[in-house]
Design a protein around this motif. Sequence first.
Motif, PDB file in Angstrom:
ATOM      1  N   SER A 236       0.819  -1.158  -0.103  1.00  0.00           N
ATOM      2  CA  SER A 236      -0.018  -0.197   0.107  1.00  0.00           C
ATOM      3  C   SER A 236       0.751   1.360   0.027  1.00  0.00           C
ATOM      4  O   SER A 236       0.485   2.332  -0.743  1.00  0.00           O
ATOM      5  N   ASN A 237       1.814   1.252   0.764  1.00  0.00           N
ATOM      6  CA  ASN A 237       2.861   2.394   0.677  1.00  0.00           C
ATOM      7  C   ASN A 237       3.615   2.502  -0.413  1.00  0.00           C
ATOM      8  O   ASN A 237       3.909   3.541  -1.014  1.00  0.00           O
ATOM      9  N   LEU A 403      -0.155   9.739   9.000  1.00  0.00           N
ATOM     10  CA  LEU A 403       0.991  10.690   9.073  1.00  0.00           C
ATOM     11  C   LEU A 403       2.242   9.847   8.888  1.00  0.00           C
ATOM     12  O   LEU A 403       3.316  10.640   8.131  1.00  0.00           O
ATOM     13  N   GLN A 404       2.468   8.604   8.942  1.00  0.00           N
ATOM     14  CA  GLN A 404       3.641   8.099   8.406  1.00  0.00           C
ATOM     15  C   GLN A 404       3.715   7.481   6.905  1.00  0.00           C
ATOM     16  O   GLN A 404       4.699   6.588   6.647  1.00  0.00           O
ATOM     17  N   MET A 405       2.661   7.751   6.173  1.00  0.00           N
ATOM     18  CA  MET A 405       2.621   7.596   4.950  1.00  0.00           C
ATOM     19  C   MET A 405       3.378   8.318   3.798  1.00  0.00           C
ATOM     20  O   MET A 405       3.374   9.758   4.472  1.00  0.00           O
ATOM     21  N   PRO A 406       4.033   7.627   3.141  1.00  0.00           N
ATOM     22  CA  PRO A 406       4.949   8.739   2.215  1.00  0.00           C
ATOM     23  C   PRO A 406       4.191   9.903   1.545  1.00  0.00           C
ATOM     24  O   PRO A 406       3.063   9.604   0.971  1.00  0.00           O
ATOM     25  N   SER A 419       8.331  17.905   2.103  1.00  0.00           N
ATOM     26  CA  SER A 419       7.691  17.062   1.043  1.00  0.00           C
ATOM     27  C   SER A 419       6.834  15.827   1.491  1.00  0.00           C
ATOM     28  O   SER A 419       6.354  14.711   0.929  1.00  0.00           O
ATOM     29  N   GLY A 420       6.658  15.728   2.886  1.00  0.00           N
ATOM     30  CA  GLY A 420       6.030  14.691   3.531  1.00  0.00           C
ATOM     31  C   GLY A 420       6.705  13.335   3.569  1.00  0.00           C
ATOM     32  O   GLY A 420       6.073  12.218   3.497  1.00  0.00           O
ATOM     33  N   LEU A 421       7.837  13.403   3.724  1.00  0.00           N
ATOM     34  CA  LEU A 421       8.576  12.033   3.636  1.00  0.00           C
ATOM     35  C   LEU A 421       9.278  11.954   5.104  1.00  0.00           C
ATOM     36  O   LEU A 421      10.010  10.870   5.436  1.00  0.00           O
ATOM     37  N   GLY A 422       9.279  13.128   5.905  1.00  0.00           N
ATOM     38  CA  GLY A 422       9.933  13.042   7.153  1.00  0.00           C
ATOM     39  C   GLY A 422       9.461  11.893   8.098  1.00  0.00           C
ATOM     40  O   GLY A 422      10.087  11.190   8.744  1.00  0.00           O
ATOM     41  N   LEU A 423       8.071  11.851   8.338  1.00  0.00           N
ATOM     42  CA  LEU A 423       7.622  10.921   9.359  1.00  0.00           C
ATOM     43  C   LEU A 423       7.488   9.660   8.841  1.00  0.00           C
ATOM     44  O   LEU A 423       7.628   8.698   9.414  1.00  0.00           O
ATOM     45  N   ALA A 424       7.642   9.260   7.285  1.00  0.00           N
ATOM     46  CA  ALA A 424       7.678   8.099   6.586  1.00  0.00           C
ATOM     47  C   ALA A 424       8.883   7.497   6.857  1.00  0.00           C
ATOM     48  O   ALA A 424       9.178   6.115   7.094  1.00  0.00           O
ATOM     49  N   LEU A 425       9.934   8.426   7.181  1.00  0.00           N
ATOM     50  CA  LEU A 425      11.260   7.758   7.363  1.00  0.00           C
ATOM     51  C   LEU A 425      11.381   7.534   8.913  1.00  0.00           C
ATOM     52  O   LEU A 425      11.971   6.441   9.218  1.00  0.00           O
TER      53      LEU A 425
END
Length: 454
Positions: A236-237, A403-406, A419-425
């Motif tokens: 899904s991610n 929140l943790q989705m890229p 860019s919305g990648l911080g919490l995904a990392l």
Amino acid sequence: MDNLRLSFNNSRTRLVLASMVLSTLLTATVLALVYVTANRSIESETRSVVSAELTGLADEYERRGLIGLMAAIERRIPSASERDALYLLTDRFGAKLVGNLKQWPEGIAAGGGWVDLELRRADNDQLVPISAASIRLPGGERLLVGRDALARQQFDRVLLRSVGIALGIALALSVLTGWLFTRLVFSRLSDIASTAENIVSGDLSRRMPLRGTGDEFDQVAGTLNTMLDRIEELVSNLRTTSNSIAHDLRSPLSRLRQRVDALSDPDKSEQDREIDIARASAEIDHVLRVLGQLTEISRAEAGVGREQFEPVDLQDLVANVAELYEPVAADQGIQLEITGTAAAIPGHRPLLSQALSNLLENAMRYAPDDTTITISLTEDGPFTFLSVRDRGPGVPQEDLPRLQMPFVTLDPARTERNSGLGLALVAAISHMHGGAFEAHNCDPGLDATIKLAR
């Protein structure tokens, strides 16, 4: 022949056959042991009785002579048929003196040991199998004592028949047991295989069936379901990431193309060209930053870097990261507060520092001026929790799981700053350390927590 070959290639058939062969061999071994033991026991008992009678009759001969011996044999003959006993006393020339056998067996020397042969009984003139022993008396007479082996042979046949019946029953039971066993095993495997086929077909929502027995099959199914949950989450991610990459990189690449095309305009001034070059460089930096963050997420999700794990002092790590961000926080009038203690954990220090940095940057992005951001360390069971709490507006409850989705951000527009990648990392690093990323609203603010295995 092809059908037979296919049936033997079937695992269920092979298991049934293996169960049948092993059970049959085991049963045959036990029954053979019983048969041999019973025969040896009977033969040993017969020899003991015959030897005792020979000894007793020899003693009678020594005490009372030939007449006394003949009288002793005569006394035994009336009850001999009940005991299957056989007696024969002859003179030195082989002439019968007394007994219930007709004549001395040809080719048998007195005192030659235990023999099995066939002789005719004197009482019914039947040829019967006998097992006997003989001695030669001091006066040259020959004495033979034995037992009628017909009853023993009949017993052997009955015993062999019983062994055969028992072996047949054991064979049938082994086939039934093997069939029931394979049915139990392969019914569970069939359920798993059927579910796996649906999953291979693209239905990632399917899960292995659990029967609630708590046996090894349920344990394997539970482990597979956990794996499938993780795979579904990753797929899904991946889908979200692929769609977001196509969406988020299209704009900067389109702008980059426009900047490059604009550089070929001969009417542009040198100053405008420099501005276009600077903006193109900024777009390239943004694309490279996004691709770099995606690479870090992929590496963390794949567990790359676990071989570099070492004991990490979280208190020292938190202090260093907080010291790094204190000037930036001070410019916003934000105070960084550190609470709690925790023991060292095995981990990747640079990645843990990156995760905490991302949490702090996210918190400072939404924290109001002149407020406090709290960094706390706590321990609970096998996990250590590293939390960052701001006093901002929080997140809509329905958006917390996203929140943790890229490429997920609450900003109205995505910019190079977010860019919305911080919490995904952060989530990927948490999974890499055997934990998870969690977030929940406080009153006020948002509490973002990294759970790490100790």
